[in-house]
Design an enzyme around this catalytic site. Structure first.
Site, PDB file in Angstrom:
ATOM      1  N   LYS B  76       0.857  -1.187   0.000  1.00  0.00           N
ATOM      2  CA  LYS B  76       0.000   0.000   0.000  1.00  0.00           C
ATOM      3  C   LYS B  76       0.893   1.237   0.000  1.00  0.00           C
ATOM      4  O   LYS B  76       1.933   1.255   0.676  1.00  0.00           O
ATOM      5  CB  LYS B  76      -0.897  -0.023   1.250  1.00  0.00           C
ATOM      6  N   SER B 151      -9.887   2.261   2.966  1.00  0.00           N
ATOM      7  CA  SER B 151      -8.951   2.977   2.123  1.00  0.00           C
ATOM      8  C   SER B 151      -7.986   2.077   1.349  1.00  0.00           C
ATOM      9  O   SER B 151      -7.417   2.518   0.354  1.00  0.00           O
ATOM     10  CB  SER B 151      -8.146   3.959   2.968  1.00  0.00           C
ATOM     11  N   SER B 175     -10.237  -0.069   7.114  1.00  0.00           N
ATOM     12  CA  SER B 175      -9.585   0.085   5.808  1.00  0.00           C
ATOM     13  C   SER B 175      -8.904  -1.158   5.250  1.00  0.00           C
ATOM     14  O   SER B 175      -8.486  -1.152   4.091  1.00  0.00           O
ATOM     15  CB  SER B 175      -8.573   1.230   5.857  1.00  0.00           C
TER      16      SER B 175
END
Lengths: 95, 483
Positions: B76, B151, B175
Site C-alpha cells: 500500500k 482505504s 480500511s
C-alpha cells in the site's frame, strides 16, 4: 451544532488551510452534518468514566537518553522544496 | 500461476519449477495488461522488482531462501519505501521520494519478497471507497461500476484480480476489512501494536494498524508472521513473541463459542445480507462451533466517537505537511503564513481538509472537553463492551459492511453517508482488538464479507477459524471475470 461560514474561516485559519471562498458554504454544511452525527455522544452520561487514550492503556516505553540517530541532513534535504547551505528556506519572517 | 497460494508458489520456487524472475515478470505483465481498467497501482516498480527477484533466485540457488523468498507482493502506498515515490494517495506527497523504509517494507524485503509496486488508496487513508485518491478512483474487479472499498482499495482490487499474490494494507476504521469484503478477499487487522507503525504514514496514531490482504487465511497467516513483531522504533509496538499463525490453522473448532451481537444482527441489517451471513455461520456450527447471542450496547456510538478521535489525531499528525521540509509547496508564497496555508489548501483534497478541520475544532479551546474528552470516555465504554462479551465467547461474528460494494459516485455527495459504511468495523479499532474479514457469499454478483473479531492477540484463533471455514467453502476461490 451548526457552523457558520465565519466559523469555518476561523477553523481553517487555525488549521492553516487556505480555502476557496466559494467552497466555504459547502464546508460549513458538511462540517455541521459531521458535528451533528457526533452529538449523539451527548446522550450518554460519562461522569466518572476514565478517558481512554490508548487501546491497551499502555505506559510509554522509556529508553536510555543516548544519541541513536545518525546525521542524514543531506539525504533529508535532498527532497526539500528549497534549501541553501544546509538550511530550509522559507519567506522572510522578520524584516 | 497467478491462482496459486503462497504455499504453492513457495513450493514451486523451491522446487525450481519457476524462477522468481519468471514469476515476477508474470505479475508485472498482468499489471500492464489489466491495471488500466482498475487503477489499483499508483506506482509500479519493475526494475526494483526484477532486481529483488534476481537476488531471490540467488538465495533459492544457494539454499539461503526463506519461505516467502521470491514471492511478489504489492505494498500500500502508505508504507515509506526507500527511493520510491510514497504518495499516500495525496498531491501533498506526489513528489515525495521516501528517504527511508518502513519497518514492514524492511521486513518483507529482508524475507526476500519482491515488491511489484505501490497500491492506490484513499488520500491519507481517509475514505471508504477509494474515491478520495489524488490518482483517481480504483474500480472493483467484480464490477467496474462499483467501488473496491477503502482505504486499502488498491491492494484489495489488485489481489482480487490476481495482479499480485498478496498485498499489505492498513486499517484505522475498517480500511483492510471493508475493501477485503467488497473485493472478495481475506484481510486481517491485527491487535493494535502487533505490526510496527514505523514508516507507515500516520493518520490516527491510536487506531492505525497494518496487516495482510490475501486470497485466503493461510496466506494471511504466512504474511502476518513476517510482518508482526516488536519494533523499537514504534513507541506503541508490543513486545511479546509472535506465535506461529500457520501451525494452528487446522486446530479443531469443536466447542468454539461464537458470539453474535444482537445490535449488529438487528432488523436494520438488510435481509439478503443477514441471510448470507447466517448461512456462513451455520457452516461454522457444522464444524463444531456453538453460537450464542451477545450484546455490545454502546456499538451505536462507535461512529460518533471515531469521528472525533480520528480527526483530532489526524489534525495533529498532518500538521507536519507544511510545505517546508518535504512534499508539496505552493508557488510564490508571499509570506510564511501564506506558504503554510496555500501549500496545505492546494496539497490536500477536500475529505482530508474536512477531517483536519473537524479535528482542529474538536481540540480548540472551549471544545476539548465536550468533544475529545467525551469521545475518549465513550471509547472506554465501547472497549468494555468487548471485554464483557469475551468473557462469554471466544470470537464474535459480524457483518463487515452493511451492503456489498456500492457504485462509484453513489456516496460522494454527503460525507456522513460514506462514514456510515464503516458502522461494523470502527469499534474494533477503538478497542484495539484484532478482526478479519473473509469471503462468505455474493449478493447480485458482488462479494460479501463475514467479519470475525477476537480478543487482544487472538490473531491465531481468527485465522484458524477462517481457514477451517475456507476448507469447507469455495467463496474465496471465486475469481472475477475478465482477469
Amino acid at each position: 451544532m451548526s457552523l457558520s461560514s465565519a466559523e469555518v474561516d476561523k477553523i481553517a485559519h487555525l488549521a492553516r488551510i487556505a480555502l476557496n471562498q466559494a467552497d466555504v458554504p459547502k464546508y460549513a454544511e458538511n462540517l455541521s452534518n459531521i458535528l451533528h452525527l457526533v452529538e449523539q455522544m451527548n446522550l450518554i452520561d460519562t461522569s466518572n468514566i476514565l478517558p481512554m487514550a490508548h487501546p491497551m492503556d499502555m505506559a510509554a516505553r522509556m529508553r536510555p537518553d543516548a544519541v541513536t540517530e545518525t546525521d542524514q541532513r543531506a539525504l533529508f534535504q535532498s527532497i526539500a522544496p528549497q534549501v541553501d547551505v544546509g538550511l530550509y528556506l522559507v519567506p522572510k519572517v522578520i524584516e | 500461476m497467478h491462482n496459486k497460494t503462497l504455499a504453492q508458489l513457495s513450493h514451486a520456487l523451491h522446487a525450481k519449477e519457476i524462477s522468481s524472475v519468471e514469476l515476477t515478470q508474470h505479475f508485472l505483465n498482468r499489471i500492464s495488461r489489466f491495471d488500466e481498467q482498475l487503477n489499483s497501482f499508483i506506482t509500479v516498480t519493475p526494475e526494483r522488482a526484477l532486481e529483488q527477484a534476481r537476488a531471490a533466485d540467488q538465495r533459492l540457488q544457494s539454499g539461503t531462501a526463506g519461505f516467502l523468498t521470491g514471492i511478489p507482493l504489492a505494498q500500500k502506498d502508505i508504507f515509506c519505501t526507500l527511493g520510491v515515490k510514497t504518495s499516500c494517495g495525496s498531491k501533498m506527497l506526489d513528489n515525495f521520494i521516501s528517504p527511508y523504509n518502513a519497518t514492514t517494507v524492511e521486513k518483507l524485503d529482508a524475507a526476500g519478497m519482491v515488491m511489484l509496486g505501490k497500491t492506490n488508496m484513499d488520500e491519507f487513508a481517509m475514505g471508504s471507497s477509494n474515491e478520495t485518491s489524488f490518482y483517481g478512483a480504483v474500480k472493483n474487479p467484480w464490477d467496474l461500476k462499483a467501488v473496491p472499498g477503502g482505504s486499502s482499495g488498491g491492494s484489495a482490487a489488485a489481489v482480487a484480480a490476481r495482479l499480485a499474490p498478496v498485498a499489505t494494507g492498513t486499517d484505522t476504521g475498517g480500511s483492510i476489512r471493508q475493501p477485503a469484503a467488497l473485493c472478495g478477499i481475506t484481510g486481517i487487522k491485527p491487535t493494535y501494536g502487533r505490526v510496527s507503525r514505523y514508516g507507515m504514514i500516520a493518520f490516527a496514531s491510536s487506531l492505525d494498524q497494518g496487516g495482510p490482504m490475501t486470497r485466503n487465511a493461510e496466506d494471511a497467516a504466512y504474511l502476518l508472521k513476517e510482518m508482526a513483531g516488536f519494533d523499537l522504533r514504534d513507541s506503541t509496538s508490543v513486545d511479546s513473541p509472535v506465535p506461529d499463525y500457520v501451525a494452528s490453522l487446522n486446530d479443531s473448532l469443536e466447542g468454539l463459542r461464537i458470539g453474535l451481537p444482537k445490535e449488529f444482527f438487528s432488523k436494520d441489517l438488510n435481509s439478503e445480507m443477514a441471510q448470507t451471513l447466517e448461512t456462513a455461520i451455520k457452516e461454522l456450527e457444522k464444524l463444531g462451533a456453538i453460537v450464542k447471542e451477545v450484546s455490545l450496547p454502546n456499538s451505536h456510538l462507535a461512529i460518533p466517537v471515531y469521528y472525533v478521535v480520528a480527526p483530532a489525531e489526524c489534525s495533529s499528525n498532518l500538521s507536519r505537511f507544511d510545505g517546508v521540509r518535504f512534499g508539496y509547496r505552493c508557488e510564490n508564497p508571499k509570506d510564511l503564513s501564506d506558504l503554510y496555508k496555500r501549500s496545505r489548501g492546494e496539497g490536500f483534497g477536500s475529505e482530508v481538509k474536512r477531517r483536519i478541520m473537524i479535528g482542529t475544532y474538536a481540540l480548540s479551546a472551549g471544545y476539548y472537553d465536550a468533544y475529545y474528552l467525551k469521545a475518549q470516555q465513550i471509547r472506554r465504554l465501547i472497549s468494555e463492551d468487548y471485554k464483557k462479551a469475551f468473557e462469554e465467547v471466544d470470537i464474535i461474528a459480524a457483518p463487515t459492511s452493511p451492503t456489498p460494494a456500492f457504485n462509484l459516485g453513489e456516496k460522494t455527495d454527503d460525507p456522513v453517508t460514506m462514514y456510515l459504511s464503516d458502522i461494523y468495523t470502527i469499534a474494533v479499532n477503538l478497542a484495539g482488538i484484532p478482526a478479519l474479514s473473509m469471503p462468505a457469499g455474493f449478493i447480485n454478483q458482488r462479494p460479501v464479507g463475514l467479519q470475525l473479531m477476537g480478543n487482544y492477540f487472538s490473531e491465531a484463533k481468527l485465522l484458524n477459524v477462517a481457514h477451517r471455514f475456507q476448507k469447507e467453502t469455495d467463496w474465496h476461490l471465486q475469481t472475477p471475470n475478465g482477469f
